[in-house]
Design a protein around this motif. Structure first.
Motif, PDB file in Angstrom:
ATOM      1  N   PRO A  79     -25.661 -10.789 -24.780  1.00 33.04           N
ATOM      2  CA  PRO A  79     -25.946 -11.644 -24.443  1.00 33.04           C
ATOM      3  C   PRO A  79     -24.856 -12.915 -24.864  1.00 33.04           C
ATOM      4  O   PRO A  79     -23.997 -12.748 -25.682  1.00 33.04           O
ATOM      5  CB  PRO A  79     -26.986 -12.238 -25.600  1.00 33.04           C
ATOM      6  CG  PRO A  79     -27.364 -10.949 -25.887  1.00 33.04           C
ATOM      7  CD  PRO A  79     -26.402 -10.075 -26.305  1.00 33.04           C
ATOM      8  N   ASP A  80     -25.763 -14.008 -24.068  1.00 30.31           N
ATOM      9  CA  ASP A  80     -24.063 -15.037 -23.960  1.00 30.31           C
ATOM     10  C   ASP A  80     -24.183 -15.616 -25.337  1.00 30.31           C
ATOM     11  O   ASP A  80     -25.438 -15.376 -25.780  1.00 30.31           O
ATOM     12  CB  ASP A  80     -25.338 -15.765 -22.845  1.00 30.31           C
ATOM     13  CG  ASP A  80     -24.793 -15.798 -21.463  1.00 30.31           C
ATOM     14  OD1 ASP A  80     -24.078 -14.776 -21.643  1.00 30.31           O
ATOM     15  OD2 ASP A  80     -25.395 -16.330 -20.551  1.00 30.31           O
ATOM     16  N   GLY A  81     -23.657 -15.925 -25.632  1.00 28.48           N
ATOM     17  CA  GLY A  81     -23.073 -16.701 -27.060  1.00 28.48           C
ATOM     18  C   GLY A  81     -22.505 -15.251 -28.453  1.00 28.48           C
ATOM     19  O   GLY A  81     -22.078 -15.318 -29.226  1.00 28.48           O
ATOM     20  N   VAL A  82     -22.044 -14.011 -27.922  1.00 23.65           N
ATOM     21  CA  VAL A  82     -22.717 -12.537 -28.981  1.00 23.65           C
ATOM     22  C   VAL A  82     -20.449 -12.351 -28.942  1.00 23.65           C
ATOM     23  O   VAL A  82     -21.172 -12.323 -27.747  1.00 23.65           O
ATOM     24  CB  VAL A  82     -23.647 -11.729 -28.649  1.00 23.65           C
ATOM     25  CG1 VAL A  82     -22.804 -10.833 -29.577  1.00 23.65           C
ATOM     26  CG2 VAL A  82     -24.574 -12.372 -29.002  1.00 23.65           C
ATOM     27  N   GLY A  83     -19.840 -12.577 -29.407  1.00 25.54           N
ATOM     28  CA  GLY A  83     -18.806 -12.043 -29.058  1.00 25.54           C
ATOM     29  C   GLY A  83     -18.524 -10.476 -29.235  1.00 25.54           C
ATOM     30  O   GLY A  83     -19.461 -10.162 -29.087  1.00 25.54           O
TER      31      GLY A  83
ATOM     32  N   GLU B 207     -18.372  -8.266 -32.679  1.00 20.58           N
ATOM     33  CA  GLU B 207     -19.944  -8.746 -32.965  1.00 20.58           C
ATOM     34  C   GLU B 207     -20.714  -7.724 -32.091  1.00 20.58           C
ATOM     35  O   GLU B 207     -21.367  -7.101 -33.044  1.00 20.58           O
ATOM     36  CB  GLU B 207     -20.509 -10.172 -32.706  1.00 20.58           C
ATOM     37  CG  GLU B 207     -20.342 -11.622 -33.643  1.00 20.58           C
ATOM     38  CD  GLU B 207     -19.519 -11.836 -33.109  1.00 20.58           C
ATOM     39  OE1 GLU B 207     -18.377 -11.974 -34.329  1.00 20.58           O
ATOM     40  OE2 GLU B 207     -18.040 -11.624 -32.152  1.00 20.58           O
TER      41      GLU B 207
END
Length: 217
Positions: A112-116, A119
């Motif tokens: 998902p967007d926002g997950v590096g 992670e």
């Protein structure tokens, strides 16, 4: 095209080898890897065993089973992903510690967007912990015991509490016990310094534990 792959030799040492990249096959995605996860249990446990009992003549073997990156190529029949998608991948022999991997699409999930990427490499270990809790069929207010507070155990204990249960985690390593306490596990027992059976009886108010997860080898 070539790729670099991390291997473990017969003495338990890590070596990086360059080899021809595998040809992508039907149902696979070719992933440019940005990060990979080293499992302290499965992988480093095997390394420790080799260092204790070396096999000097053994050919180096690639290792790794969880990574994340960007899809560069699509095999025939791939319908879940497109070139440029960010994905988290798993699977021994596929999601290696490498800069390029060919992984079956059903062993990948979108990031998902926002997950590096770092992670995202833990997504499939989280899925393992989630499956353990799902199989336990927890009910609100039940008491859970998690034996072993490595990555999967830590996640399982947290997921048990998120399911409305009271979780007690047990491990023999102080650093793991400290992490469990820091993330809010309700009761943490350091085996060897405290009796887990007596602690469980006190923690549960004498009712006992309703379900348990064994998260160690």
């Amino acid at each position: 095209m070539e790729r670099t792959v991390a291997n473990i030799d017969g003495n338990g040492r890590g070596v990086c080898l360059t080899e021809a990249a595998p040809k992508i096959t039907a149902g696979q995605v070719g992933v440019r890897v940005a990060a990979s996860l080293i499992s302290p249990g499965t992988e480093l446990g095997g390394v420790a065993a080799l260092r204790a009992d070396p096999e000097p003549g053994r050919k180096p073997r690639p290792f790794g089973y969880a990574n994340a990156g960007v899809v560069e190529r699509l095999g025939a029949g791939v319908d879940q992903f497109s070139v440029g998608d960010r994905v988290a991948c798993m699977g021994a022999g596929y999601a290696l510690h490498t800069d390029y991997a060919c992984v079956p699409q059903n062993l990948c999930v979108p990031v998902p967007d926002g997950v590096g990427m770092v992670e995202a490499t833990a997504a499939h270990l989280a899925a393992t912990a989630l499956q353990a809790i799902r199989r336990a069929e927890p009910r609100f207010g039940e008491n859970a015991m998690v034996m072993g507070l490595g990555l999967v155990g830590q996640l399982a204990a947290q997921l048990a509490q998120l399911s409305g249960c009271h979780a007690m985690g047990v491990d023999r390593l102080p650093v793991r016990a400290q992490i469990a306490g820091a993330v809010g596990i309700e009761r943490v027992v350091l085996a060897g310094q405290e009796d887990p059976v007596a602690a469980a009886a006190e923690f549960s108010g004498g009712f006992g534990m309703d379900f348990g997860v064994i998260a160690f080898g």
